[in-house]
Motif scaffolding. Structure first.
Motif, PDB file in Angstrom:
ATOM      1  N   GLY A 187       0.792  -1.222   0.000  1.00  0.00           N
ATOM      2  CA  GLY A 187       0.000   0.000   0.000  1.00  0.00           C
ATOM      3  C   GLY A 187       0.821   1.267   0.000  1.00  0.00           C
ATOM      4  N   ARG A 188       2.121   1.191   0.327  1.00  0.00           N
ATOM      5  CA  ARG A 188       3.020   2.357   0.261  1.00  0.00           C
ATOM      6  C   ARG A 188       4.273   1.919  -0.477  1.00  0.00           C
ATOM      7  N   TYR A 189       4.367   2.371  -1.714  1.00  0.00           N
ATOM      8  CA  TYR A 189       5.446   1.900  -2.575  1.00  0.00           C
ATOM      9  C   TYR A 189       6.529   2.952  -2.796  1.00  0.00           C
ATOM     10  N   HIS A 190       6.648   3.868  -1.826  1.00  0.00           N
ATOM     11  CA  HIS A 190       7.732   4.850  -1.844  1.00  0.00           C
ATOM     12  C   HIS A 190       8.078   5.228  -0.414  1.00  0.00           C
ATOM     13  N   LEU A 191       8.879   6.249  -0.264  1.00  0.00           N
ATOM     14  CA  LEU A 191       9.372   6.658   1.055  1.00  0.00           C
ATOM     15  C   LEU A 191       8.232   7.051   1.988  1.00  0.00           C
ATOM     16  N   GLY A 192       8.290   6.565   3.235  1.00  0.00           N
ATOM     17  CA  GLY A 192       7.349   6.967   4.261  1.00  0.00           C
ATOM     18  C   GLY A 192       7.981   8.028   5.138  1.00  0.00           C
ATOM     19  N   VAL A 193       7.264   9.107   5.414  1.00  0.00           N
ATOM     20  CA  VAL A 193       7.845  10.241   6.141  1.00  0.00           C
ATOM     21  C   VAL A 193       8.266   9.891   7.565  1.00  0.00           C
ATOM     22  N   PRO A 194       7.392   9.318   8.412  1.00  0.00           N
ATOM     23  CA  PRO A 194       7.824   9.012   9.787  1.00  0.00           C
ATOM     24  C   PRO A 194       9.030   8.077   9.813  1.00  0.00           C
ATOM     25  N   GLU A 195       9.035   7.119   8.904  1.00  0.00           N
ATOM     26  CA  GLU A 195      10.141   6.158   8.856  1.00  0.00           C
ATOM     27  C   GLU A 195      11.437   6.835   8.433  1.00  0.00           C
ATOM     28  N   ALA A 196      11.352   7.766   7.487  1.00  0.00           N
ATOM     29  CA  ALA A 196      12.549   8.475   7.034  1.00  0.00           C
ATOM     30  C   ALA A 196      13.124   9.363   8.128  1.00  0.00           C
ATOM     31  N   VAL A 197      12.257  10.095   8.785  1.00  0.00           N
ATOM     32  CA  VAL A 197      12.712  10.993   9.858  1.00  0.00           C
ATOM     33  C   VAL A 197      13.345  10.193  10.993  1.00  0.00           C
ATOM     34  N   ALA A 198      12.781   9.029  11.288  1.00  0.00           N
ATOM     35  CA  ALA A 198      13.316   8.190  12.367  1.00  0.00           C
ATOM     36  C   ALA A 198      14.725   7.697  12.068  1.00  0.00           C
ATOM     37  N   LEU A 199      15.089   7.587  10.786  1.00  0.00           N
ATOM     38  CA  LEU A 199      16.420   7.110  10.414  1.00  0.00           C
ATOM     39  C   LEU A 199      17.484   8.207  10.471  1.00  0.00           C
ATOM     40  N   CYS A 200      17.069   9.457  10.549  1.00  0.00           N
ATOM     41  CA  CYS A 200      18.020  10.569  10.542  1.00  0.00           C
ATOM     42  C   CYS A 200      18.761  10.670  11.873  1.00  0.00           C
ATOM     43  N   ASP A 201      20.040  10.962  11.787  1.00  0.00           N
ATOM     44  CA  ASP A 201      20.837  11.222  12.988  1.00  0.00           C
ATOM     45  C   ASP A 201      21.883  12.292  12.659  1.00  0.00           C
ATOM     46  N   SER A 370      -0.922   1.734  -9.166  1.00  0.00           N
ATOM     47  CA  SER A 370      -1.040   3.164  -9.441  1.00  0.00           C
ATOM     48  C   SER A 370      -1.768   3.301 -10.772  1.00  0.00           C
ATOM     49  N   ASP A 371      -2.230   4.538 -11.074  1.00  0.00           N
ATOM     50  CA  ASP A 371      -3.050   4.683 -12.280  1.00  0.00           C
ATOM     51  C   ASP A 371      -2.576   5.777 -13.227  1.00  0.00           C
ATOM     52  N   GLY A 372      -1.445   6.420 -12.929  1.00  0.00           N
ATOM     53  CA  GLY A 372      -0.960   7.488 -13.797  1.00  0.00           C
ATOM     54  C   GLY A 372      -1.394   8.868 -13.353  1.00  0.00           C
ATOM     55  N   SER A 373      -1.906   8.999 -12.141  1.00  0.00           N
ATOM     56  CA  SER A 373      -2.373  10.293 -11.639  1.00  0.00           C
ATOM     57  C   SER A 373      -1.226  11.233 -11.301  1.00  0.00           C
TER      58      SER A 373
END
Length: 468
Positions: A187-201, A370-373
């Motif tokens: 259902g999420r086939y690209h970067l997730g924001v909370p997950e990305a921020v959690a990886l930052c240091d 996805s549908d091309g939107s």
């Protein structure tokens, strides 16, 4: 990307090309495949030999795997032929070509809402080189800040989704940067924001956000990512992590089709943006672009000065000699199409993508991812209850008619998901879409009546007809 080729065994070195006697007038015409012939041949002979080899290539117009431009107007092709002898790097010898590059950088900066008189940028051989330059700027700035604070610089990392193009993996390997991947999930086939921020240091040089994932054509939420990073920076001792936007495809789509989406320099945390002129910039392969918000975001240690009309011109590149043809063609497109022309071209591509994805979704065997939107690109997979054949079988059968529709598995965490993806570009008409749809229906009927024996999963993976 450049492929690596091994030298053939010695006993194959003398293998000759077979030449039709109609094509040449020489008494003897021996042309070895893998070593330089002793004698030359007539121009027409050489031309026909090479053309005969190349007819085995796929038809570029039917290549629905590539994002790269496969059609340009005859006038643009003529202009490119005229400019091919000009070396883009020789600013002093070809000052007007350099001026066209300067104008293109300004046009693109305006398109991406860059600050007036502050933004700086350049052309590249493609978006991959542009990504490398953007990554280097992030790395150099991070190092400078760490050294100024007396801190260690030994372990930089870069945060991105696991759907990134392979050039980012190369950047991390070549410059010894640790890649930190946000895994994809159903259902999420690209970067997730909370997950990305959690990886930052404190060792994070930046976060890469993609405007147009090659996996499914979707845009990553740049504004949401920036807001979350702003919130982190606002806390006491919070990290100040910049964003680089990889808009390889979306950089020439979003400004025309989704101008309301904030993803560019309207967001202050965006340090740099790259795009590919030879994708939805509508130029044949060989040109990319990168823009930095201002000179502060491009460390001067990376910039070289070249002699230019008795003065100096700053340059930043990994490549050296390259033709000026693609830059001239990019400027031609800007003049030829204007804003309304680009919008019409991209809207037409999206209309076809939405139509085709809708029709494929109605067939019953597929589930759309996805549908091309976003980009005029969409991905789809077989429903879980369809087990008589695979997407690889469909891809292989479509090739019988010349269609190149890739089938591939998703990255780590979703490797058991095999999908197909269709890229709609300028030059792919609604008539071609319907021909593809008819062929797809026919091959589905055949596969339904003649089920395919499916390979074990470990072997099925090797059938991928496309790699990022």
């Amino acid at each position: 990307m450049a492929a690596l080729h091994r030298r053939v065994p010695e006993d194959e070195m003398g293998t000759e090309l077979d030449i039709n006697p109609v094509y040449f007038r020489e008494k003897s015409c021996e042309i070895p495949r893998y070593r330089l012939p002793e004698q030359g041949v007539l121009p027409r002979t050489a031309l026909q030999v090479v053309r005969d080899e190349l007819i085995l290539d796929g038809n570029a117009r039917l290549n629905l795997a590539t994002f790269v431009t496969t059609w340009m107007e005859p006038e643009a092709e003529l202009l490119m032929a005229e400019c091919s002898p000009k070396n883009m790097i020789d600013k002093d010898e070809y000052p007007q070509t350099a001026e066209l590059e300067h104008r293109c950088v300004n046009i693109i900066s305006h398109l991406w809402n860059a600050p007036h008189e502050q933004a700086i940028g350049c052309s590249t051989t493609g978006s991959s080189e542009a990504c490398m330059l953007g990554g280097m700027a992030l790395l150099w700035r991070w190092r400078a800040k760490r050294r100024a604070a007396g801190k260690d610089t030994a372990r930089p990392n870069l945060v991105m989704g696991s759907n990134v193009q392979v050039c980012w993996e190369k950047f991390c390997r070549y410059w010894d940067v640790e890649p930190k991947y946000v895994p994809l999930v159903p259902g999420r086939y690209h970067l997730g924001v909370p997950e990305a921020v959690a990886l930052c240091d404190e060792n994070t040089i930046g976060v890469v956000a993609i405007m147009g994932s090659t996996m499914d054509g979707s845009y990553e939420p740049v504004a949401e990512l920036a807001a979350s990073l702003d919130a982190v920076a606002a806390t006491p001792g919070g990290l100040d992590v910049p964003i680089h936007v990889d808009a390889a495809s979306g950089g020439f789509v979003a400004p025309f089709l989704q101008p309301e989406i904030e993803w560019d320099f309207r967001i202050k945390r965006v340090a740099s943006i790259n795009s590919s002129g030879h994708k939805y910039g509508l130029v044949y392969p060989g040109v990319g672009w990168i823009i930095w918000r201002d000179e502060e975001h491009l460390p001067q240690d990376l910039v070289f000065k070249v002699n230019y009309l008795g003065g100096e011109m700053p340059t930043f590149a990994l490549n050296f000699s390259r033709p000026g043809a693609q830059v001239a063609a990019q400027y031609y497109n800007f003049l030829r199409l204007g804003y309304s022309g680009y919008k019409n071209v991209q809207q037409t591509a999206q209309d076809i993508a939405l139509y085709l994805s809708g029709q494929i979704g109605k067939l019953g065997q597929f589930e759309l991812l996805s549908d091309g939107s976003d980009l005029p690109v969409f991905a789809f997979k077989l429903r879980d209850d369809v087990d008589k054949y695979s997407v690889f079988d469909i891809s292989e059968r479509l090739r019988m008619r010349g269609w190149q529709v890739p089938a591939y598995t998703f990255p780590e965490n979703l490797t058991d998901m095999a999908v197909m993806r269709i890229v709609i570009r300028n030059g792919f008409s609604m008539d071609l879409a319907n021909l593809l749809l008819n062929d797809l229906k026919e091959h589905l009927r055949i596969l339904e009546h003649h089920p395919q024996t499916q390979m074990p999963p470990e072997l099925q993976k090797k059938r991928e007809s496309f790699a990022h």
